[in-house]
Design an enzyme around this catalytic site. Structure first.
Site, mmCIF file in Angstrom:
data_model
loop_
_atom_site.group_PDB
_atom_site.id
_atom_site.type_symbol
_atom_site.label_atom_id
_atom_site.label_comp_id
_atom_site.label_asym_id
_atom_site.label_seq_id
_atom_site.Cartn_x
_atom_site.Cartn_y
_atom_site.Cartn_z
ATOM 1 N N CYS A 191 -41.722 -54.158 35.447
ATOM 2 C CA CYS A 191 -41.063 -55.388 35.920
ATOM 3 C C CYS A 191 -41.418 -55.710 37.370
ATOM 4 O O CYS A 191 -41.259 -56.846 37.809
ATOM 5 C CB CYS A 191 -39.553 -55.274 35.772
ATOM 6 S SG CYS A 191 -39.033 -55.059 34.070
ATOM 7 N N ASN A 212 -34.356 -60.792 30.724
ATOM 8 C CA ASN A 212 -35.304 -60.042 31.545
ATOM 9 C C ASN A 212 -36.705 -60.195 30.947
ATOM 10 O O ASN A 212 -37.003 -59.592 29.910
ATOM 11 C CB ASN A 212 -34.869 -58.574 31.586
ATOM 12 C CG ASN A 212 -35.792 -57.706 32.415
ATOM 13 O OD1 ASN A 212 -36.890 -58.117 32.786
ATOM 14 N ND2 ASN A 212 -35.350 -56.499 32.710
ATOM 15 N N HIS A 249 -36.026 -60.275 40.767
ATOM 16 C CA HIS A 249 -36.247 -59.963 39.356
ATOM 17 C C HIS A 249 -34.951 -60.212 38.601
ATOM 18 O O HIS A 249 -33.870 -59.816 39.035
ATOM 19 C CB HIS A 249 -36.672 -58.495 39.236
ATOM 20 C CG HIS A 249 -36.791 -58.027 37.829
ATOM 21 N ND1 HIS A 249 -37.411 -58.771 36.846
ATOM 22 C CD2 HIS A 249 -36.357 -56.880 37.218
ATOM 23 C CE1 HIS A 249 -37.354 -58.106 35.708
ATOM 24 N NE2 HIS A 249 -36.723 -56.965 35.904
HETATM 25 C C1 LIG Z 1 -27.141 -52.161 30.055
HETATM 26 C C2 LIG Z 1 -25.985 -52.620 30.930
HETATM 27 C C3 LIG Z 1 -25.861 -54.120 30.855
HETATM 28 C C4 LIG Z 1 -24.701 -51.996 30.381
HETATM 29 O O1 LIG Z 1 -23.646 -52.399 31.212
HETATM 30 P P1 LIG Z 1 -22.514 -51.351 31.608
HETATM 31 O O2 LIG Z 1 -21.596 -52.026 32.542
HETATM 32 O O3 LIG Z 1 -23.197 -50.097 32.064
HETATM 33 O O4 LIG Z 1 -21.836 -51.101 30.238
HETATM 34 P P2 LIG Z 1 -20.361 -50.597 30.061
HETATM 35 O O5 LIG Z 1 -20.236 -49.248 30.679
HETATM 36 O O6 LIG Z 1 -19.432 -51.643 30.543
HETATM 37 O O7 LIG Z 1 -20.269 -50.528 28.523
HETATM 38 C C5 LIG Z 1 -20.902 -49.532 27.807
HETATM 39 C C6 LIG Z 1 -20.319 -49.614 26.415
HETATM 40 O O8 LIG Z 1 -20.735 -50.847 25.836
HETATM 41 C C7 LIG Z 1 -21.407 -50.595 24.632
HETATM 42 N N1 LIG Z 1 -22.495 -51.534 24.490
HETATM 43 C C8 LIG Z 1 -23.768 -51.402 24.874
HETATM 44 N N2 LIG Z 1 -24.456 -52.494 24.572
HETATM 45 C C9 LIG Z 1 -23.602 -53.355 24.000
HETATM 46 C C10 LIG Z 1 -23.740 -54.638 23.477
HETATM 47 N N3 LIG Z 1 -24.902 -55.284 23.483
HETATM 48 N N4 LIG Z 1 -22.650 -55.235 22.958
HETATM 49 C C11 LIG Z 1 -21.454 -54.628 22.938
HETATM 50 N N5 LIG Z 1 -21.269 -53.380 23.410
HETATM 51 C C12 LIG Z 1 -22.339 -52.763 23.947
HETATM 52 C C13 LIG Z 1 -21.896 -49.176 24.739
HETATM 53 O O9 LIG Z 1 -22.068 -48.633 23.458
HETATM 54 C C14 LIG Z 1 -20.797 -48.520 25.512
HETATM 55 O O10 LIG Z 1 -19.750 -48.222 24.627
HETATM 56 P P3 LIG Z 1 -18.903 -46.875 24.793
HETATM 57 O O11 LIG Z 1 -18.289 -46.941 26.176
HETATM 58 O O12 LIG Z 1 -17.909 -46.962 23.676
HETATM 59 O O13 LIG Z 1 -19.900 -45.772 24.680
HETATM 60 C C15 LIG Z 1 -26.176 -52.170 32.411
HETATM 61 O O14 LIG Z 1 -26.071 -50.786 32.501
HETATM 62 C C16 LIG Z 1 -27.497 -52.587 32.972
HETATM 63 O O15 LIG Z 1 -27.784 -53.763 33.111
HETATM 64 N N6 LIG Z 1 -28.360 -51.628 33.357
HETATM 65 C C17 LIG Z 1 -29.655 -51.944 33.922
HETATM 66 C C18 LIG Z 1 -30.600 -52.292 32.818
HETATM 67 C C19 LIG Z 1 -31.851 -52.943 33.302
HETATM 68 O O16 LIG Z 1 -31.837 -53.717 34.218
HETATM 69 N N7 LIG Z 1 -32.967 -52.625 32.642
HETATM 70 C C20 LIG Z 1 -34.211 -53.228 32.909
HETATM 71 C C21 LIG Z 1 -34.775 -52.779 34.188
HETATM 72 S S1 LIG Z 1 -36.222 -53.675 34.595
#
Ligand SMILES: CC(C)(COP(=O)(O)OP(=O)(O)OC[C@H]1O[C@@H](n2cnc3c(N)ncnc32)[C@H](O)[C@@H]1OP(=O)(O)O)[C@@H](O)C(=O)NCCC(=O)NCCS
Length: 343
Positions: free
Chosen positions: A112, A282, A252
Site C-alpha cells: 500500500c 482500501n 492512504h
Molecule cells: C480490521 C479492523 C477494522 C477491525 O476493527 P477493530 O476495531 O479492531 O474490531 P473490533 O475489535 O471492534 O471487533 C472485532 C470483532 O468484530 C468481528 N468482526 C470482524 N470483522 C467483522 C465484520 N466485517 N463484520 C462484523 N464483525 C466483524 C471480529 O470477529 C471480532 O469479534 P469477536 O470480538 O467476537 O472476536 C481494524 O483492526 C483495522 O482497520 N485494522 C487495520 C487494517 C488495515 O488497515 N489493513 C490494511 C493495511 S494497508
C-alpha cells in the site's frame, strides 16, 4: 534539475460496485459494523475483463493526456503494485507494452506504500538529471486475493489505479521530501501465504490451495496509528516546513480512524484531509494517487500548495513525502534540457 513537478494525473476504477449491503448478503456483517469501524460504504471490484494492466494503462493515458505528453516523451515508468498481472514480467513493462515507447520500466514492491515509494524513486531519476520525465503509477487488484468468506478482511479492500507524470523543473515543485521506513519483523501481520516463490507446506497437503490475504487487523491498526502521523510530521520537517504550511493531507485510505489519528498529529482540520475511503475502501497502492486525482479535479490543489502524502502497508512498510503542487518552470526547463548529457 533539482525538482520534479507533477504535470499530469489520472485514475481508473473498475465498473462493479460492491456495497456494504451487498456484503451483508454474503457474510455475517453489517453496514453499521463496517462503516463505524472503517469509514467504508462501498468499494470497486474488478470483473473478468478488468486487469491490473487495463486499470494502470487507463490511468496512465489520462495522466499523459493531462500533461500533454505522448508515451515517446516518457523516459521512465515506475509502477508501485503488489498485484502485477505477471510475476516475471514487470507490471511497468506490461503497461509500457500497451502505451508504446521504449521508456525504462521497473516495479516497486511496497504494497500500500507502493505509490509514494515509486514517486520517490521516479523523482530521484528526474532530480538527479538522469531523466527528464517519468510516469509513476500506483495500481492494485487485491480483491483477486481476498477470501470472500473471511469477514475480517474482505470488507476492507477494493481495486483501482492512479498515475502521475513528473517532469524536471528548477522551481521548487513536486516531491520536496521523502520518508521511507519498514518493520520487516512484522511482515506476518499482513501477507499472502503461499503466493510467492516460497513453496508452502499446504501446496502438498492441499493441491487445490489458493493463496489469500491474511491479516492481524489489531496489530496492523496499532502499527498504522503509530507510524502514519510520525512519518507525515517527519516529511513536513524534512521539507523545511511547519504544520501551518500544510494545505492538504492525502493519506492512504485504509481506515478512517487511522486517517483521523494522522490528521490530529499534523493538527489539521478535516477539510484539509482528503477522504474517499467511503466510496473505494482500501485500494492499496492506488489509494494515494486516486485521491490526488480527485483533489486536483475538484480544484482543491492550487499552484504552490504543500500536500502531504503518507501511506503504510504490508512489509510492514511506510512512506511519506511533501509535494509542492503546480507546474512552475516546467516548459522553460524542457526547452533547455540537454538530451546528450545523460543518455
Ligand atoms: C480490521 C479492523 C477494522 C477491525 O476493527 P477493530 O476495531 O479492531 O474490531 P473490533 O475489535 O471492534 O471487533 C472485532 C470483532 O468484530 C468481528 N468482526 C470482524 N470483522 C467483522 C465484520 N466485517 N463484520 C462484523 N464483525 C466483524 C471480529 O470477529 C471480532 O469479534 P469477536 O470480538 O467476537 O472476536 C481494524 O483492526 C483495522 O482497520 N485494522 C487495520 C487494517 C488495515 O488497515 N489493513 C490494511 C493495511 S494497508
Amino acid at each position: 534539475m533539482p525538482y520534479a513537478a507533477i504535470t499530469g494525473w489520472g485514475q481508473a476504477l473498475p465498473e462493479r460496485v460492491l456495497t456494504n449491503v451487498d456484503l451483508e448478503k454474503m457474510i455475517d456483517t453489517s453496514d453499521e459494523w463496517i462503516f463505524s469501524r472503517t469509514g467504508i460504504r462501498e468499494r470497486r471490484v474488478v470483473g473478468r475483463d478488468e486487469t491490473t494492466t487495463s486499470l494502470a494503462t487507463a490511468a496512465a493515458r489520462q495522466a499523459l493526456a493531462r500533461a500533454g505528453r505522448t508515451p515517446d516523451e516518457i523516459d521512465l515508468i515506475v509502477v508501485g503494485t503488489a498485484t502485477p498481472d505477471d510475476f516475471l514480467v514487470s507490471q511497468s513493462c506490461l503497461v509500457q507494452g500497451e502505451l508504446g515507447g521504449n521508456a525504462g520500466a521497473f516495479d516497486v514492491g511496497a504494497a500500500c506504500a507502493g505509490f509514494v515509494t515509486a514517486l520517490s524513486a521516479g523523482t530521484q531519476f528526474v532530480t538527479s538529471g538522469v531523466y527528464r520525465r517519468a510516469l509513476v503509477i500506483g495500481v492494485d487488484t487485491l480483491t483477486r486475493y481476498v477470501d470472500y468468506t473471511d469477514r475480517s478482511t474482505c470488507v476492507l479492500f477494493g481495486d483501482g489505479a492512479g498515475a502521475v507524470v513528473i517532469e524536471a523543473t528548477e522551481e521548487p515543485r513536486g516531491l520536496l521530501s521523502t520518508v521511507l521506513g519498514a518493520d520487516g519483523a512484522g511482515h506476518k501481520h499482513l501477507f499472502v501465504p503461499g503466493w510467492g516463490a516460497l513453496v508452502p507446506e499446504s501446496a502438498e497437503l492441499f493441491p487445490e490451495y489458493r493463496p489469500y490475504l491474511q491479516m492481524n487487523g489489531k496489530e496492523v491498526f496499532r502499527f498504522a496509528v503509530g507510524v502514519m502521523g510520525d512519518a507525515a510530521v517527519d516529511a513536513v520537517k524534512r521539507a523545511g516546513l511547519c504544520f501551518d504550511d500544510v494545505d492538504m493531507l492525502i493519506p492512504h485510505q485504509a481506515n478512517l480512524r487511522i486517517i483521523d489519528a494522522a490528521a490530529r498529529q499534523l493538527e489539521l482540520p478535516r477539510e484539509k484531509v482528503w477522504v474517499n475511503i467511503d466510496r473505494y475502501g482500501n485500494t492499496s497502492a492506488a489509494s494515494v494517487p486516486i485521491a490526488i486525482c480527485e483533489a486536483a479535479e475538484a480544484g482543491r490543489l492550487k499552484e504552490g500548495d504543500n500536500v502531504v502524502l503518507v501511506a503504510f502497508g504490508a512489509g510492514l512498510a511506510w512512506a511519506a513525502g511533501v509535494v509542492r503542487w503546480g507546474t512552475a518552470g516546467v516548459a522553460e526547463r524542457a526547452d533547455q534540457y540537454d538530451e546528450t548529457a545523460t543518455r
